[in-house]
Enzyme design. Structure first.
Site, PDB file in Angstrom:
ATOM      1  CB  ALA A   1      -0.936  -0.004   1.211  1.00  0.00           C
TER       2      ALA A   1
ATOM      3  CG  ASP B   1      13.138  -5.856  -6.042  1.00  0.00           C
ATOM      4  OD1 ASP B   1      12.181  -6.303  -5.380  1.00  0.00           O
ATOM      5  OD2 ASP B   1      14.305  -6.245  -5.864  1.00  0.00           O
TER       6      ASP B   1
END
Length: 202
Positions: free
Chosen positions: A11, A69
């Site tokens: 989130a 990432d």
């Protein structure tokens, strides 16, 4: 390219990236909106993991995909936890509190508290895109043993920025979105996007 699937269910990442992309009228949705399960991240580098996640999300959703990432690297620990940042404190369950506690313990007796965040973004037009756009951002700071601030996520409460006199979790969102590793990577990605005819035609 006005709708992208984010290859993550985090989130914090979704909110941060969505806010950064909103001026461009790019609508970012989490992979959960398309029932995309988490992708394994077995690789030793940020770029390989980001690419794997982007292909996975794009293949299942059928949409262009953006993958992030990222992680924190401690100089005194040879760059650890690096790609293992999200699960540094254990897999079941993953926990920011556990990750921070473990890194705090590892750095407790180190003279060099230099740390830096790394973010690699990968943008794919489709799952088998042979020319993904890839961008990396790096944000340097110092590890602070005592957590401070509630605006961030991950390791932000311990990521102290001498030039601001605050941790990343104490920064206003607008300030963080100008300076963070994610903001730097996205700026570079958007610059590449603007000059890439393959993506402008997608």
């Amino acid at each position: 390219m006005n709708k992208l699937v984010l290859a993550s269910n985090n989130a914090g990442k979704l909110a941060e990236l969505a806010q950064l992309l909103s001026p461009l009228n790019i609508h970012l949705q989490p992979q959960s909106a398309y029932a995309v399960p988490d992708c394994p991240e077995p690789h030793a580098t940020f770029v390989e993991n980001a690419l794997a996640k982007a292909r996975h999300a794009s293949r299942i959703s059928g949409l262009p995909a953006l993958a992030d990432d990222s992680g924190i690297c401690a100089v005194a620990l040879g760059g650890a936890p690096g790609v293992y940042s999200a699960r540094f404190g254990g897999e079941e369950p993953k926990s920011d509190a556990a990750n921070n506690a473990k890194l705090n313990a590892k750095l407790a007796n180190q003279a060099d508290l230099s740390v830096y965040y790394v973010c690699v973004l990968v943008l794919l037009r489709h799952a088998d895109d042979p020319q993904p756009l890839i961008a990396e951002g790096v944000w340097h700071g110092q590890w602070q043993a005592e957590a401070a601030g509630s605006n961030g996520f991950g390791y932000d409460p311990h990521f102290y920025l001498p030039e601001h006199g605050q941790t990343a979790a104490e920064l206003a969102a607008a300030v963080k979105n100008r300076h963070s590793h994610r903001a730097q990577a996205l700026d570079l990605l958007l610059a590449k996007l603007a000059h890439n005819p393959l993506f402008s035609a997608a």
